[in-house]
Motif scaffolding. Structure first.
Motif, mmCIF file in Angstrom:
data_model
loop_
_atom_site.group_PDB
_atom_site.id
_atom_site.type_symbol
_atom_site.label_atom_id
_atom_site.label_comp_id
_atom_site.label_asym_id
_atom_site.label_seq_id
_atom_site.Cartn_x
_atom_site.Cartn_y
_atom_site.Cartn_z
ATOM 1 N N ALA A 102 -52.286 91.303 12.789
ATOM 2 C CA ALA A 102 -53.319 92.271 13.163
ATOM 3 C C ALA A 102 -54.652 91.606 13.493
ATOM 4 C CB ALA A 102 -53.498 93.296 12.046
ATOM 5 N N VAL A 103 -55.046 90.608 12.729
ATOM 6 C CA VAL A 103 -56.336 89.949 12.975
ATOM 7 C C VAL A 103 -56.302 89.213 14.312
ATOM 8 C CG1 VAL A 103 -57.962 88.197 12.145
ATOM 9 C CG2 VAL A 103 -56.895 89.789 10.519
ATOM 10 N N SER A 104 -55.235 88.481 14.573
ATOM 11 C CA SER A 104 -55.115 87.762 15.848
ATOM 12 C C SER A 104 -55.108 88.733 17.023
ATOM 13 C CB SER A 104 -53.845 86.912 15.870
ATOM 14 O OG SER A 104 -53.941 85.868 14.934
ATOM 15 N N GLN A 105 -54.374 89.834 16.889
ATOM 16 C CA GLN A 105 -54.341 90.832 17.958
ATOM 17 C C GLN A 105 -55.724 91.433 18.195
ATOM 18 O OE1 GLN A 105 -51.264 93.813 17.557
ATOM 19 N NE2 GLN A 105 -49.765 92.297 16.887
ATOM 20 N N LEU A 106 -56.409 91.790 17.111
ATOM 21 C CA LEU A 106 -57.739 92.383 17.241
ATOM 22 C C LEU A 106 -58.702 91.420 17.927
ATOM 23 C CD1 LEU A 106 -59.719 94.709 16.610
ATOM 24 C CD2 LEU A 106 -60.168 93.563 14.423
ATOM 25 N N LEU A 107 -58.695 90.172 17.499
ATOM 26 C CA LEU A 107 -59.584 89.186 18.121
ATOM 27 C C LEU A 107 -59.210 88.950 19.582
ATOM 28 C CD1 LEU A 107 -59.925 86.658 15.164
ATOM 29 C CD2 LEU A 107 -61.755 88.085 16.124
ATOM 30 N N HIS A 108 -57.918 88.818 19.876
ATOM 31 C CA HIS A 108 -57.460 88.576 21.253
ATOM 32 C C HIS A 108 -57.938 89.681 22.180
ATOM 33 C CE1 HIS A 108 -54.548 88.986 24.586
ATOM 34 N NE2 HIS A 108 -54.486 87.667 24.558
ATOM 35 N N THR A 118 -42.202 88.193 24.120
ATOM 36 C CA THR A 118 -43.460 87.458 24.185
ATOM 37 C C THR A 118 -44.664 88.398 24.246
ATOM 38 O OG1 THR A 118 -42.386 85.565 25.231
ATOM 39 C CG2 THR A 118 -44.769 85.743 25.503
ATOM 40 N N LEU A 119 -44.663 89.343 25.161
ATOM 41 C CA LEU A 119 -45.786 90.276 25.290
ATOM 42 C C LEU A 119 -45.852 91.228 24.103
ATOM 43 C CD1 LEU A 119 -48.144 91.548 26.843
ATOM 44 C CD2 LEU A 119 -46.460 92.879 28.136
ATOM 45 N N ALA A 120 -44.742 91.747 23.680
ATOM 46 C CA ALA A 120 -44.718 92.723 22.584
ATOM 47 C C ALA A 120 -45.290 92.143 21.298
ATOM 48 C CB ALA A 120 -43.292 93.213 22.354
ATOM 49 N N ARG A 121 -45.176 90.831 21.120
ATOM 50 C CA ARG A 121 -45.676 90.210 19.891
ATOM 51 C C ARG A 121 -47.198 90.193 19.814
ATOM 52 N NH1 ARG A 121 -42.775 84.714 18.720
ATOM 53 N NH2 ARG A 121 -44.188 84.085 20.376
ATOM 54 N N MET A 122 -47.900 90.413 20.936
ATOM 55 C CA MET A 122 -49.360 90.446 20.922
ATOM 56 C C MET A 122 -49.879 91.886 20.923
ATOM 57 S SD MET A 122 -52.178 88.981 20.568
ATOM 58 C CE MET A 122 -52.221 87.223 20.752
ATOM 59 N N LEU A 123 -48.990 92.845 20.822
ATOM 60 C CA LEU A 123 -49.351 94.264 20.775
ATOM 61 C C LEU A 123 -48.871 94.867 19.466
ATOM 62 C CD1 LEU A 123 -48.260 95.166 24.402
ATOM 63 C CD2 LEU A 123 -50.612 95.037 23.576
ATOM 64 N N PRO A 124 -49.535 95.929 18.999
ATOM 65 C CA PRO A 124 -49.025 96.595 17.795
ATOM 66 C C PRO A 124 -47.579 97.038 17.999
ATOM 67 C CG PRO A 124 -51.221 97.383 18.333
ATOM 68 C CD PRO A 124 -50.778 96.529 19.490
ATOM 69 N N ARG A 125 -46.811 97.000 16.925
ATOM 70 C CA ARG A 125 -45.399 97.404 16.991
ATOM 71 C C ARG A 125 -45.270 98.791 17.607
ATOM 72 N NH1 ARG A 125 -41.958 93.938 14.310
ATOM 73 N NH2 ARG A 125 -42.893 92.854 12.559
ATOM 74 N N GLY A 126 -44.288 98.929 18.488
ATOM 75 C CA GLY A 126 -44.001 100.228 19.072
ATOM 76 C C GLY A 126 -44.770 100.554 20.340
ATOM 77 N N TRP A 127 -45.737 99.727 20.717
ATOM 78 C CA TRP A 127 -46.506 100.022 21.931
ATOM 79 C C TRP A 127 -45.670 99.843 23.179
ATOM 80 C CZ3 TRP A 127 -52.360 99.166 22.557
ATOM 81 C CH2 TRP A 127 -53.037 99.829 21.542
#
Length: 192
Positions: free
Chosen positions: A11-17, A173-182
């Protein structure tokens, strides 16, 4: 959702990204049009916001690098060719360097230009990095523009690679940088 990075970005990495990505997009759009604004109080407000957001990105990317050193990074999706892993590492490293250098070049330009010190969001006076120097200001301004366009080219390549992984290689690859289920992940690649 894990805060730390596991088999996906936490979550922190996603938020910062995504925060850094949105801020860079906004700063870039403002930077491209602010020179055309008429000289008015709004003009100076826009420049101050551009500078303030740039310093914010600088702080966030330092935090992101620190977080990545602490939390690590997920391993590449299984089956990713070595050349893609190496190219991704080089691209990510270059993006980090550019996202650090871009606000620093802007801050150097502001410092060398001899303008009055600006206040970060009107709150904190930012120190000057150097004494006024016209030649250095021009060089820093040119570097700022070149760094921006180089960053934009790499960001487009980075986004295109993520979309390629999602739509062509059909991996997570892309899904791993988005919240689950997006977005849906091909069943064989779903990390759950």
């Amino acid at each position: 959702m894990s805060l730390r990075n596991t088999d996906r970005w936490g979550a922190v990495s996603q938020l910062l990204h995504w925060t850094i990505a949105v801020l860079i997009l906004a700063i870039g759009v403002v930077g491209l049009v602010m020179g055309e604004l008429p000289r008015s109080p709004k003009y100076f407000w826009v420049y101050t916001m551009h500078k303030s957001l740039g310093i914010t990105v600088l702080a966030l990317v330092v935090a992101r690098i620190g977080w990545r050193l602490y939390a690590g990074a997920p391993a590449p999706v299984p089956g990713t060719p070595r050349w893609q892993r190496q190219l991704a590492a080089i691209t990510h490293g270059a993006i980090y360097l550019l996202v650090l250098a871009l606000p620093l070049s802007g801050w150097l330009y502001d410092s060398a230009s001899g303008l009055r010190p600006f206040r970060w969001f009107g709150l904190v006076a930012m120190p000057k990095l150097v004494a006024p120097d016209h030649a250095l200001a021009e060089t820093a301004n040119d570097a700022h523009e070149l760094l921006f366009w180089t960053l934009m080219a790499l960001v487009v390549a980075h986004a295109a690679a993520a979309l390629y992984h999602h739509f062509v290689q059909r991996d997570a690859t892309l899904a791993r940088m988005l919240p689950r289920g997006w977005i849906s992940v091909p069943p064989s690649e779903d990390p759950r």
